[in-house]
Design a protein around this motif. Structure first.
Motif, PDB file in Angstrom:
ATOM      1  N   LEU A  68      -6.669 -39.581  54.746  1.00 47.39           N
ATOM      2  CA  LEU A  68      -6.992 -39.734  53.328  1.00 47.39           C
ATOM      3  C   LEU A  68      -7.262 -41.170  52.913  1.00 47.39           C
ATOM      4  CD1 LEU A  68      -4.348 -37.300  51.830  1.00 47.39           C
ATOM      5  CD2 LEU A  68      -6.796 -36.885  52.126  1.00 47.39           C
ATOM      6  N   LYS A  69      -7.057 -42.101  53.840  1.00 49.56           N
ATOM      7  CA  LYS A  69      -7.150 -43.531  53.516  1.00 49.56           C
ATOM      8  C   LYS A  69      -6.233 -43.845  52.335  1.00 49.56           C
ATOM      9  CE  LYS A  69     -11.516 -44.751  55.525  1.00 49.56           C
ATOM     10  NZ  LYS A  69     -12.663 -45.617  55.373  1.00 49.56           N
ATOM     11  N   GLU A 121       4.199 -37.842  42.504  1.00 52.02           N
ATOM     12  CA  GLU A 121       3.024 -38.706  42.334  1.00 52.02           C
ATOM     13  C   GLU A 121       2.191 -38.755  43.606  1.00 52.02           C
ATOM     14  OE1 GLU A 121       1.828 -43.195  40.871  1.00 52.02           O
ATOM     15  OE2 GLU A 121       3.801 -42.400  40.360  1.00 52.02           O
ATOM     16  N   ILE A 122       2.844 -38.830  44.755  1.00 55.62           N
ATOM     17  CA  ILE A 122       2.121 -38.833  46.032  1.00 55.62           C
ATOM     18  C   ILE A 122       1.360 -37.518  46.198  1.00 55.62           C
ATOM     19  CG2 ILE A 122       2.368 -38.879  48.556  1.00 55.62           C
ATOM     20  CD1 ILE A 122       4.836 -40.754  48.063  1.00 55.62           C
ATOM     21  N   VAL A 123       2.009 -36.389  45.901  1.00 59.31           N
ATOM     22  CA  VAL A 123       1.356 -35.079  46.000  1.00 59.31           C
ATOM     23  C   VAL A 123       0.126 -35.032  45.105  1.00 59.31           C
ATOM     24  CG1 VAL A 123       1.614 -32.625  45.406  1.00 59.31           C
ATOM     25  CG2 VAL A 123       3.390 -33.789  46.748  1.00 59.31           C
ATOM     26  N   ASN A 124       0.238 -35.521  43.873  1.00 57.30           N
ATOM     27  CA  ASN A 124      -0.904 -35.514  42.953  1.00 57.30           C
ATOM     28  C   ASN A 124      -2.070 -36.330  43.502  1.00 57.30           C
ATOM     29  OD1 ASN A 124       0.418 -33.881  41.102  1.00 57.30           O
ATOM     30  ND2 ASN A 124       1.167 -35.597  39.891  1.00 57.30           N
ATOM     31  N   VAL A 125      -1.787 -37.497  44.072  1.00 59.15           N
ATOM     32  CA  VAL A 125      -2.852 -38.335  44.625  1.00 59.15           C
ATOM     33  C   VAL A 125      -3.449 -37.684  45.865  1.00 59.15           C
ATOM     34  CG1 VAL A 125      -3.373 -40.576  45.669  1.00 59.15           C
ATOM     35  CG2 VAL A 125      -1.988 -40.456  43.589  1.00 59.15           C
ATOM     36  N   VAL A 126      -2.618 -37.078  46.700  1.00 57.47           N
ATOM     37  CA  VAL A 126      -3.125 -36.372  47.882  1.00 57.47           C
ATOM     38  C   VAL A 126      -4.098 -35.276  47.447  1.00 57.47           C
ATOM     39  CG1 VAL A 126      -2.464 -34.734  49.711  1.00 57.47           C
ATOM     40  CG2 VAL A 126      -1.212 -36.885  49.445  1.00 57.47           C
ATOM     41  N   LYS A 127      -3.730 -34.495  46.451  1.00 58.21           N
ATOM     42  CA  LYS A 127      -4.601 -33.423  45.958  1.00 58.21           C
ATOM     43  C   LYS A 127      -5.901 -33.988  45.398  1.00 58.21           C
ATOM     44  CE  LYS A 127      -0.993 -30.025  45.087  1.00 58.21           C
ATOM     45  NZ  LYS A 127      -0.230 -29.273  44.079  1.00 58.21           N
ATOM     46  N   GLU A 128      -5.777 -35.087  44.667  1.00 58.22           N
ATOM     47  CA  GLU A 128      -6.975 -35.742  44.105  1.00 58.22           C
ATOM     48  C   GLU A 128      -7.909 -36.210  45.215  1.00 58.22           C
ATOM     49  OE1 GLU A 128      -8.038 -39.995  42.072  1.00 58.22           O
ATOM     50  OE2 GLU A 128      -6.087 -39.114  41.575  1.00 58.22           O
ATOM     51  N   LEU A 129      -7.359 -36.891  46.217  1.00 62.80           N
ATOM     52  CA  LEU A 129      -8.185 -37.402  47.310  1.00 62.80           C
ATOM     53  C   LEU A 129      -8.821 -36.269  48.111  1.00 62.80           C
ATOM     54  CD1 LEU A 129      -5.952 -40.372  48.499  1.00 62.80           C
ATOM     55  CD2 LEU A 129      -8.127 -40.501  47.260  1.00 62.80           C
ATOM     56  N   ARG A 130      -8.093 -35.207  48.322  1.00 67.63           N
ATOM     57  CA  ARG A 130      -8.661 -34.062  49.033  1.00 67.63           C
ATOM     58  C   ARG A 130      -9.788 -33.418  48.238  1.00 67.63           C
ATOM     59  NH1 ARG A 130      -3.225 -31.553  51.723  1.00 67.63           N
ATOM     60  NH2 ARG A 130      -3.407 -32.695  53.685  1.00 67.63           N
ATOM     61  N   SER A 131      -9.636 -33.344  46.927  1.00 63.70           N
ATOM     62  CA  SER A 131     -10.687 -32.729  46.110  1.00 63.70           C
ATOM     63  C   SER A 131     -11.952 -33.575  46.125  1.00 63.70           C
ATOM     64  CB  SER A 131     -10.207 -32.502  44.676  1.00 63.70           C
ATOM     65  OG  SER A 131     -10.137 -33.717  43.963  1.00 63.70           O
ATOM     66  N   LEU A 132     -11.809 -34.887  46.270  1.00 61.71           N
ATOM     67  CA  LEU A 132     -12.970 -35.774  46.326  1.00 61.71           C
ATOM     68  C   LEU A 132     -13.723 -35.648  47.652  1.00 61.71           C
ATOM     69  CD1 LEU A 132     -11.434 -39.014  44.752  1.00 61.71           C
ATOM     70  CD2 LEU A 132     -13.045 -37.397  43.681  1.00 61.71           C
ATOM     71  N   LYS A 133     -13.025 -35.212  48.701  1.00 63.88           N
ATOM     72  CA  LYS A 133     -13.645 -35.078  50.021  1.00 63.88           C
ATOM     73  C   LYS A 133     -14.499 -33.821  50.132  1.00 63.88           C
ATOM     74  CE  LYS A 133     -11.436 -36.550  53.710  1.00 63.88           C
ATOM     75  NZ  LYS A 133     -10.454 -36.579  54.806  1.00 63.88           N
TER      76      LYS A 133
END
Length: 134
Positions: A68-69, A121-133
């Protein structure tokens, strides 16, 4: 272009000259880092593989997900000085602009006091980054 960027990334990650430094940081980590590692290791957060004390260019990141960088940094009191703040700014600018790495920072004390909130917060960012991919 992305394959060229990947080649650049490969040559700048975990360089041999930083091996001993990474090892020392893992061995002599803070108690907050130990607690955070217990929460992140073995793909416990959304199945994401995190690495501990991973270097990118001249910087050693506390926790990093290459997939996820995503970098997670835990900050103690040295980060809250003028020099610490300026160093963090330079480091963040380098990681974001040169490598496209997203950085999340948490105070050490929050890992103990608000562990569930930190993980949320980490889970939310992980979900956000995955949705962008996608």
């Amino acid at each position: 272009l992305s394959s060229m960027k990947e080649k650049v990334d490969i040559r700048t990650h975990n360089l041999p000259e930083y091996c001993e430094r990474r090892r020392k940081l893992r061995t002599n980590g803070t108690s907050a880092e130990a607690v955070m590692w217990r929460m992140l290791k073995s793909r416990q957060v959304e199945g994401v593989k995190f690495r501990r004390q991973f270097s990118v260019g001249p910087y050693v990141l506390d926790f990093y997900s290459p997939e996820l960088k995503l970098c997670i940094e835990l900050d103690g009191s040295p980060h809250y000085t003028r020099d610490g703040y300026e160093n963090d700014q330079r480091r963040s600018e380098y990681l974001e602009s040169m490598h496209g790495i997203r950085i999340l920072r948490f105070e050490n004390k929050n890992v103990f006091k608000f562990a569930n909130g930190v993980i949320s917060e980490i889970v939310n960012v992980v979900k956000e980054l995955r949705s962008l991919k996608k």
